[in-house]
Design a protein around this motif. Sequence first.
Motif, PDB file in Angstrom:
ATOM      1  N   MET A  33       9.421  70.406  17.137  1.00 34.49           N
ATOM      2  CA  MET A  33       9.012  71.478  16.234  1.00 34.49           C
ATOM      3  C   MET A  33       9.850  71.453  14.956  1.00 34.49           C
ATOM      4  O   MET A  33       9.324  71.596  13.853  1.00 34.49           O
ATOM      5  CB  MET A  33       9.165  72.825  16.943  1.00 34.49           C
ATOM      6  CG  MET A  33       8.834  74.001  16.067  1.00 34.49           C
ATOM      7  SD  MET A  33       9.947  75.418  16.067  1.00 34.49           S
ATOM      8  CE  MET A  33      11.431  74.949  16.804  1.00 34.49           C
ATOM      9  N   ARG A  34      11.154  71.251  15.080  1.00 29.09           N
ATOM     10  CA  ARG A  34      12.028  71.215  13.905  1.00 29.09           C
ATOM     11  C   ARG A  34      11.759  69.995  13.033  1.00 29.09           C
ATOM     12  O   ARG A  34      11.908  70.043  11.818  1.00 29.09           O
ATOM     13  CB  ARG A  34      13.489  71.250  14.347  1.00 29.09           C
ATOM     14  CG  ARG A  34      13.905  72.577  14.920  1.00 29.09           C
ATOM     15  CD  ARG A  34      15.375  72.615  15.277  1.00 29.09           C
ATOM     16  NE  ARG A  34      15.667  73.801  16.036  1.00 29.09           N
ATOM     17  CZ  ARG A  34      15.977  73.816  17.328  1.00 29.09           C
ATOM     18  NH1 ARG A  34      16.073  72.691  17.994  1.00 29.09           N
ATOM     19  NH2 ARG A  34      16.210  74.938  17.944  1.00 29.09           N
ATOM     20  N   ASN A  35      11.359  68.886  13.654  1.00 30.20           N
ATOM     21  CA  ASN A  35      11.051  67.684  12.885  1.00 30.20           C
ATOM     22  C   ASN A  35       9.727  67.786  12.137  1.00 30.20           C
ATOM     23  O   ASN A  35       9.510  67.072  11.172  1.00 30.20           O
ATOM     24  CB  ASN A  35      11.040  66.455  13.804  1.00 30.20           C
ATOM     25  CG  ASN A  35      12.423  66.097  14.285  1.00 30.20           C
ATOM     26  OD1 ASN A  35      13.421  66.398  13.634  1.00 30.20           O
ATOM     27  ND2 ASN A  35      12.491  65.471  15.444  1.00 30.20           N
ATOM     28  N   GLU A  36       8.848  68.675  12.573  1.00 29.82           N
ATOM     29  CA  GLU A  36       7.557  68.854  11.913  1.00 29.82           C
ATOM     30  C   GLU A  36       7.630  69.808  10.722  1.00 29.82           C
ATOM     31  O   GLU A  36       6.628  70.026  10.061  1.00 29.82           O
ATOM     32  CB  GLU A  36       6.521  69.363  12.914  1.00 29.82           C
ATOM     33  CG  GLU A  36       6.145  68.332  13.954  1.00 29.82           C
ATOM     34  CD  GLU A  36       5.152  68.874  14.970  1.00 29.82           C
ATOM     35  OE1 GLU A  36       4.765  70.048  14.855  1.00 29.82           O
ATOM     36  OE2 GLU A  36       4.780  68.118  15.876  1.00 29.82           O
ATOM     37  N   MET A  37       8.797  70.393  10.445  1.00 29.98           N
ATOM     38  CA  MET A  37       8.932  71.310   9.311  1.00 29.98           C
ATOM     39  C   MET A  37       8.686  70.568   8.008  1.00 29.98           C
ATOM     40  O   MET A  37       9.092  69.408   7.851  1.00 29.98           O
ATOM     41  CB  MET A  37      10.346  71.919   9.262  1.00 29.98           C
ATOM     42  CG  MET A  37      10.591  73.002  10.243  1.00 29.98           C
ATOM     43  SD  MET A  37      12.171  73.831   9.979  1.00 29.98           S
ATOM     44  CE  MET A  37      13.332  72.521  10.205  1.00 29.98           C
ATOM     45  N   GLN A  38       8.036  71.245   7.087  1.00 29.69           N
ATOM     46  CA  GLN A  38       7.773  70.716   5.757  1.00 29.69           C
ATOM     47  C   GLN A  38       8.255  71.745   4.736  1.00 29.69           C
ATOM     48  O   GLN A  38       8.317  72.936   5.048  1.00 29.69           O
ATOM     49  CB  GLN A  38       6.274  70.480   5.561  1.00 29.69           C
ATOM     50  CG  GLN A  38       5.653  69.493   6.519  1.00 29.69           C
ATOM     51  CD  GLN A  38       6.121  68.073   6.248  1.00 29.69           C
ATOM     52  OE1 GLN A  38       6.391  67.710   5.116  1.00 29.69           O
ATOM     53  NE2 GLN A  38       6.219  67.281   7.313  1.00 29.69           N
TER      54      GLN A  38
END
Length: 159
Positions: A33-38
């Motif tokens: 989830m944190r890696n999908e932040m934009q």
Amino acid sequence: MNPVTLLPFIVLIGAMFLMTRSAKKKQAAAANMRNEMQPGTGVRTIGGMYATVKELHDDSVLLEIAPGVHAVYAKNSIGAVLDDAEYNRIVHGDEEELDVDGAVVPDDASSLTELDDADDTAADDDVAKIDLGKKDEADDTEPADKKSDGKSDGEADAK
């Protein structure tokens, strides 16, 4: 050794394995989830603060807390990445638009008990009105002369 004496140890090791496996799954989902932040995504920190992502770095995130107010947070402090509709509903108070094309289902049984307009006026005439107001003390008390003779109303009228 007897296999029955080893059974509690085997069960304990199995329970520990299942607990660590579920914890690892939760950690992997949070990291994903944190890696999908934009940049531009709305987030909630583990402290409960809502902000917008401005910049992403290896282990840190630059968040815009309010217009023109920026703060640097660790990526691990991001509790949830919110979609735009949910972020705007929480932060800006935007109301969700209802889908009026679909069937509207009432959240109570009022549709089962309500009458049509024509039946409603007829039913109002048949129902007796109940007065729930407080009565005056004068209406509740009897006159002193009726109470003093000790006779009921019927006996007093017979004389």
